[in-house]
Write a protein that holds these residues in place. Structure first.
Motif, short mmCIF file in Angstrom:
data_model
loop_
_atom_site.label_atom_id
_atom_site.label_comp_id
_atom_site.label_asym_id
_atom_site.label_seq_id
_atom_site.Cartn_x
_atom_site.Cartn_y
_atom_site.Cartn_z
N ILE A 25 7.59 3.18 6.57
CA ILE A 25 6.43 3.12 5.79
C ILE A 25 4.97 3.24 6.64
O ILE A 25 4.21 4.10 6.20
N ARG A 26 5.16 2.73 7.76
CA ARG A 26 4.06 2.68 8.71
C ARG A 26 3.89 4.26 9.13
O ARG A 26 2.63 4.83 9.25
N GLY A 27 4.95 4.97 9.22
CA GLY A 27 4.97 6.44 9.52
C GLY A 27 4.27 7.34 8.28
O GLY A 27 3.44 8.32 8.52
N ARG A 28 4.57 6.94 7.15
CA ARG A 28 4.03 7.37 5.85
C ARG A 28 2.57 7.13 5.72
O ARG A 28 1.82 7.84 5.45
N ILE A 29 2.05 5.89 6.36
CA ILE A 29 0.65 5.53 6.25
C ILE A 29 -0.04 6.54 7.31
O ILE A 29 -1.23 7.08 6.97
N ALA A 44 -4.37 9.03 13.85
CA ALA A 44 -4.03 8.21 12.85
C ALA A 44 -3.52 6.83 12.97
O ALA A 44 -4.07 5.82 12.24
N PRO A 45 -2.52 6.71 13.95
CA PRO A 45 -2.08 5.22 14.26
C PRO A 45 -3.24 4.26 14.59
O PRO A 45 -3.19 3.28 14.19
N ALA A 46 -4.19 4.86 15.33
CA ALA A 46 -4.97 3.83 15.96
C ALA A 46 -6.06 3.49 14.74
O ALA A 46 -6.53 2.37 14.68
N MET A 54 -9.53 -5.13 10.92
CA MET A 54 -10.73 -5.09 10.21
C MET A 54 -10.93 -5.63 8.68
O MET A 54 -11.68 -6.41 8.39
N TYR A 55 -9.96 -5.09 8.00
CA TYR A 55 -9.86 -5.45 6.62
C TYR A 55 -8.69 -6.29 5.98
O TYR A 55 -8.56 -6.51 4.73
N GLY A 56 -7.57 -6.61 6.95
CA GLY A 56 -6.40 -7.43 6.48
C GLY A 56 -5.31 -6.37 5.88
O GLY A 56 -4.12 -6.71 5.96
N THR A 57 -5.62 -5.11 5.60
CA THR A 57 -4.74 -4.08 5.15
C THR A 57 -5.36 -2.72 5.54
O THR A 57 -6.69 -2.73 5.31
N THR A 58 -4.46 -1.74 5.89
CA THR A 58 -4.93 -0.44 6.08
C THR A 58 -5.60 0.03 4.73
O THR A 58 -6.48 0.95 4.82
N LEU A 59 -4.94 -0.36 3.51
CA LEU A 59 -5.33 0.08 2.36
C LEU A 59 -6.84 -0.17 2.28
O LEU A 59 -7.68 0.57 1.62
N ARG A 60 -7.30 -1.44 2.29
CA ARG A 60 -8.39 -2.07 2.09
C ARG A 60 -9.62 -1.09 2.80
O ARG A 60 -10.66 -0.82 2.41
N LEU A 62 -9.16 1.88 4.10
CA LEU A 62 -9.31 3.15 3.39
C LEU A 62 -10.27 3.16 2.17
O LEU A 62 -10.97 3.89 1.78
N GLN A 63 -9.98 2.09 1.25
CA GLN A 63 -10.83 2.06 0.08
C GLN A 63 -12.28 2.04 0.38
O GLN A 63 -13.23 2.56 -0.08
N GLU A 64 -12.46 1.05 1.43
CA GLU A 64 -13.82 0.70 1.68
C GLU A 64 -14.59 2.16 2.29
O GLU A 64 -15.78 2.22 2.05
N ARG A 65 -13.83 2.80 3.45
CA ARG A 65 -14.31 3.71 4.06
C ARG A 65 -14.34 4.90 3.49
O ARG A 65 -15.02 5.99 3.82
N HIS A 66 -13.20 5.36 2.68
CA HIS A 66 -12.98 6.57 2.30
C HIS A 66 -12.76 6.70 0.77
O HIS A 66 -12.32 7.86 0.28
N GLN A 67 -13.00 5.93 0.10
CA GLN A 67 -12.85 5.78 -1.48
C GLN A 67 -11.41 6.11 -2.06
O GLN A 67 -11.28 6.98 -2.62
N VAL A 68 -10.25 5.88 -1.10
CA VAL A 68 -9.11 6.07 -1.37
C VAL A 68 -8.56 5.49 -2.82
O VAL A 68 -8.93 4.14 -2.67
N ASP A 69 -7.91 6.16 -3.45
CA ASP A 69 -7.35 5.47 -4.41
C ASP A 69 -5.97 4.64 -4.54
O ASP A 69 -5.14 5.41 -3.82
N ALA A 70 -6.19 3.45 -4.69
CA ALA A 70 -4.72 2.65 -4.42
C ALA A 70 -3.74 3.02 -4.79
O ALA A 70 -2.66 2.97 -4.23
N VAL A 71 -3.53 3.26 -5.99
CA VAL A 71 -2.31 3.89 -6.75
C VAL A 71 -1.71 4.97 -6.03
O VAL A 71 -0.38 5.16 -6.03
N GLU A 72 -2.61 5.82 -5.88
CA GLU A 72 -2.02 7.44 -5.16
C GLU A 72 -1.49 6.91 -3.84
O GLU A 72 -0.50 7.30 -3.44
N TYR A 73 -2.39 6.19 -2.95
CA TYR A 73 -2.04 5.82 -1.61
C TYR A 73 -0.51 5.06 -1.73
O TYR A 73 0.29 5.28 -0.88
N LEU A 74 -0.32 3.84 -2.52
CA LEU A 74 0.70 3.36 -2.59
C LEU A 74 2.01 4.18 -3.01
O LEU A 74 3.13 4.09 -2.59
N ALA A 75 1.81 4.99 -3.84
CA ALA A 75 2.83 5.82 -4.46
C ALA A 75 3.33 6.97 -3.01
O ALA A 75 4.38 6.99 -2.81
#
Length: 88
Positions: A25-29, A44-46, A54-60, A62-75
């Motif tokens: 999963i880390r590799g996919r992130i 990317a790893p850094a 900083m945010y407690g999760t990488t996803l958070r 990415l949402q804050e800094r890059h407006q990443v869609d959580a559903v797409e990211y998690l899929a």
């Protein structure tokens, strides 16, 4: 189509860390950060780790800094053959 299995992902609490699932999963992130955000692969790893801290999760982050869609990211990051890593 019915699912073959349901996985509750609690990061190494329901399955042994030695399974390799979290590493996959880390590799996919990292791949998501590289492919979707255009971040150099070596950076990317850094960035993943920085957002996690900083945010407690990488996803958070990415949402804050890059407006990443959580559903797409998690899929994307969970698109793995889970049964290759886990056994009943």
């Amino acid at each position: 189509m019915l699912p073959k299995c349901i996985l509750f992902d609690l990061d190494d609490t329901l399955y042994p860390s030695a399974s390799g699932l979290w590493q996959a999963i880390r590799g996919r992130i990292n791949l998501y950060i590289h492919e979707r955000l255009g971040i150099p692969e070596k950076d990317a790893p850094a960035l993943r780790e920085q957002y996690f801290k900083m945010y407690g999760t990488t996803l958070r982050g990415l949402q804050e800094r890059h407006q990443v869609d959580a559903v797409e990211y998690l899929a994307f990051v969970h698109d793995l053959p889970v049964m290759d890593y886990l056994t009943p």
